[in-house]
Design an enzyme around this catalytic site. Structure first.
Site, short mmCIF file in Angstrom:
data_model
loop_
_atom_site.label_atom_id
_atom_site.label_comp_id
_atom_site.label_asym_id
_atom_site.label_seq_id
_atom_site.Cartn_x
_atom_site.Cartn_y
_atom_site.Cartn_z
N GLU A 1 0.81 -1.22 0.00
CA GLU A 1 0.00 0.00 0.00
C GLU A 1 0.85 1.26 0.00
OE1 GLU A 1 -2.64 0.61 3.35
OE2 GLU A 1 -3.52 2.37 2.40
N ASP B 1 -6.03 -4.95 0.92
CA ASP B 1 -6.96 -5.13 2.05
C ASP B 1 -7.55 -6.54 2.06
OD1 ASP B 1 -6.96 -2.31 2.83
OD2 ASP B 1 -8.17 -1.95 1.04
N THR C 1 -5.08 1.55 10.18
CA THR C 1 -4.20 2.63 10.66
C THR C 1 -4.94 3.62 11.55
OG1 THR C 1 -2.75 2.45 8.75
CG2 THR C 1 -2.72 4.55 9.90
P1 2AM Z 1 -6.02 0.97 6.07
O1 2AM Z 1 -6.14 1.10 7.52
O2 2AM Z 1 -4.93 0.05 5.63
O3 2AM Z 1 -5.95 2.27 5.33
C1 2AM Z 1 -11.74 0.41 7.03
O4 2AM Z 1 -13.00 0.73 6.54
C2 2AM Z 1 -10.88 -0.18 5.95
O5 2AM Z 1 -10.73 0.78 4.88
C3 2AM Z 1 -9.49 -0.49 6.43
O6 2AM Z 1 -9.18 -1.78 5.98
C4 2AM Z 1 -8.62 0.60 5.82
O7 2AM Z 1 -7.31 0.18 5.53
C5 2AM Z 1 -9.35 0.89 4.55
N1 2AM Z 1 -9.08 2.24 4.04
C6 2AM Z 1 -8.71 3.32 4.73
N2 2AM Z 1 -8.54 4.40 3.95
C7 2AM Z 1 -8.84 3.98 2.71
C8 2AM Z 1 -8.87 4.64 1.43
N3 2AM Z 1 -8.56 5.91 1.29
N4 2AM Z 1 -9.25 3.92 0.36
C9 2AM Z 1 -9.57 2.62 0.50
N5 2AM Z 1 -9.55 1.96 1.67
C10 2AM Z 1 -9.19 2.62 2.77
CA CA Z 2 -5.92 -1.53 4.40
CA CA Z 3 -2.69 0.05 5.46
CA CA Z 4 -4.23 3.35 4.40
#
Ligand code: 2AM
Ligand code: CA
Ligand code: CA
Ligand code: CA
Length: 280
Positions: free
Chosen positions: A73, A228, A105
């Protein structure tokens, strides 16, 4: 060569080693990270711990398998266009590692203890190893294509609920407030009254692992990325569950709008989302 199982034991061992090492390091940084940055908006966060975890995993994998490709990512520009492009350019590689260095995160930043490291290995576009590690609970979820899925070394099986009415279902509130969030709010409105209860805990990877472990009956979310879902999808499949997009088509690495379940209430959940105009 047409037997991807050959050598998969060492692939899996490396995946486990990477996830455990990174996860343990991440937990030493809980409440102690130094730089918080916004990617797209105040809903889309990244810290130096995300980047450090990815770097650690990447270098360990490439040390073991220097000819393999790597998609993480934090190596990709933010936004759906860049992530689609990155996946498209790599998905035909013989061996592609797909890594989310911290899934959840936002939880990590707020010290809400529900986040994980997700590592998958795809062979010519098909996921053959999936590992998700939850450092808070020291839970390691492992799946190998055709060989089942395990937590703490114990075989996992999906749950038995037959109907939405008896189901515990999870979803996510997407960071994309322009498009994905409004769509998913329609889904929440439609599904919440039909299920036993709904959970939104903030890590798509852990939600998928929980479907595999039978702790959730199902999960759906709009607007996710390959990192994810890649490991979690194999976990669910190898635990006897079902993974599709929100229109009911089989899971593949490019799926963003996902439904994962024990299989029994899958069509009912997918139909409810479709009917509500919440399929994305
Ligand atoms: P992350 O913490 O790796 O960013 C929560 O609804 C989920 O959405 C988490 O698995 C999170 O992953 C993901 N997510 C967060 N920001 C995002 C974004 N901008 N686009 C797509 N997925 C996202
Ligand atoms: Ca994620
Ligand atoms: Ca992430
Ligand atoms: Ca992220």
């Amino acid at each position: 060569r047409n037997e991807p199982v050959v050598g998969s034991k060492s692939f899996t061992a490396v995946a486990i080693n990477c996830a455990a090492k990174a996860g343990q390091w991440i937990n030493t940084k809980l409440g102690a990270y130094s730089s918080l940055n916004l990617k797209y908006s105040s809903h889309d966060l990244v810290t130096e711990v995300d980047k450090g975890s990815e770097k650690m995993i990447r270098s360990l994998i490439l040390t073991h398998f220097p000819t393999h490709s790597f998609l993480g990512e934090e190596g990709v520009e933010a936004g759906p266009e860049a992530s689609t492009k990155a996946l498209e350019s790599l998905r035909d590689e013989e061996y592609l590692w797909i890594v989310d260095p911290i899934d959840g995160t936002t939880n990590f930043v707020h010290e809400f203890p529900y986040y994980a490291v997700s590592i998958a290995l795809a062979h010519k576009g098909e996921v053959i190893v999936g590992v998700i590690y939850d450092p808070t609970r020291d839970e390691l979820f492992v799946a190998e294509k055709g060989k089942g899925a395990y937590v703490h070394g114990k075989r996992m099986l999906v749950s038995k609920e037959q109907t939405l009415r008896d189901s515990l279902v999870a979803t996510g509130f997407p960071a994309d407030h322009q498009y994905a969030l409004p769509v998913n709010l329609k889904g929440v409105q439609a599904v919440a009254p039909q299920v036993r209860n709904l959970r939104v805990a903030g890590s798509a990877a852990l939600h998928m692992a929980y479907v595999a472990a039978g702790r959730l009956s199902g999960f759906w979310e709009i607007g996710l990325n390959s990192w994810d879902l890649a490991a979690g999808a194999l976990l669910v499949q190898e635990s006897g569950g079902k993974v599709t997009d929100t229109s009911g088509q089989p899971y593949h690495l490019g799926v963003r709008n996902v439904v994962a379940s024990n299989g029994h209430m899958h069509d009912e959940l997918t139909a409810a989302l479709g009917k509500a105009g919440a399929a994305g």
